[in-house]
Design a protein around this motif. Structure first.
Motif, PDB file in Angstrom:
ATOM      1  N   SER A   6      47.119 -26.170   5.578  1.00 11.73           N
ATOM      2  CA  SER A   6      46.073 -27.204   5.549  1.00 11.73           C
ATOM      3  C   SER A   6      46.555 -28.485   6.211  1.00 11.73           C
ATOM      4  N   ARG A  54      48.454 -28.526   8.827  1.00 10.73           N
ATOM      5  CA  ARG A  54      48.357 -28.264  10.273  1.00 10.73           C
ATOM      6  C   ARG A  54      46.903 -28.320  10.729  1.00 10.73           C
ATOM      7  N   GLU A  55      45.993 -27.802   9.918  1.00 11.08           N
ATOM      8  CA  GLU A  55      44.591 -27.654  10.303  1.00 11.08           C
ATOM      9  C   GLU A  55      43.907 -28.999  10.546  1.00 11.08           C
ATOM     10  N   LEU A  73      35.792 -27.648   6.962  1.00 11.05           N
ATOM     11  CA  LEU A  73      36.742 -27.125   5.988  1.00 11.05           C
ATOM     12  C   LEU A  73      36.144 -26.942   4.594  1.00 11.05           C
TER      13      LEU A  73
END
Length: 143
Positions: free
Chosen positions: A93, A95-96, A115
């Motif tokens: 999460s 990185r996202e 998300l």
């Protein structure tokens, strides 16, 4: 220079390179000018009287190119590998969110919708992700 302006400059350079633009050589000078411009813009937004002026493209092209030393390719590959390793070590999460907000240029609200979380949660994940990335990268690089 704030860490966020440096990160923003780096993210912008990556986007430019991905789109076939950006520096063809002397990336450190390009980044330095980008950070200076972002800091100047930030200073003007905050109403600082002595915010530095931004550099235009002519200024960027007058920065002397020190030339690439023999170790340039080795160091560039090593830095790339360290950055990829640091990114890989992050929680998914963390990185996202930066990928959505910095690479895909989604707003916090758009990233939150994608998300399925609140905008506040996106901001928190972004902050934590930047701190973790900085820590992970610095742990992989020599002092």
């Amino acid at each position: 220079m704030t860490p966020s302006s440096a990160m923003e400059a780096f993210a912008r350079m990556l986007r430019a390179l991905a789109n076939g633009h950006g520096p063809s050589d002397n990336a450190p000078a390009y980044l330095a000018v980008s950070v200076r411009n972002l800091a100047a813009r930030h200073g003007r937004r905050l109403g600082h009287r002595h915010a530095p002026a931004t550099a235009d493209d002519r200024t960027l092209h007058t920065v002397p190119d020190p030339g690439q030393g023999v170790d340039h390719a080795v160091l560039t590959e090593e830095a790339r590998r360290d950055l990829l390793d640091a990114l890989g070590a992050l929680h998914p999460s963390w990185r996202e969110v930066p990928l959505l907000t910095h690479v895909e240029e989604l707003s916090v609200a758009e990233a939150a919708a994608r998300l399925g979380i609140t905008p506040g949660a996106v901001s928190a994940l972004s902050y934590r992700g930047r701190r973790a990335l900085r820590r992970a990268y610095l742990d992989r690089t020599p002092a």
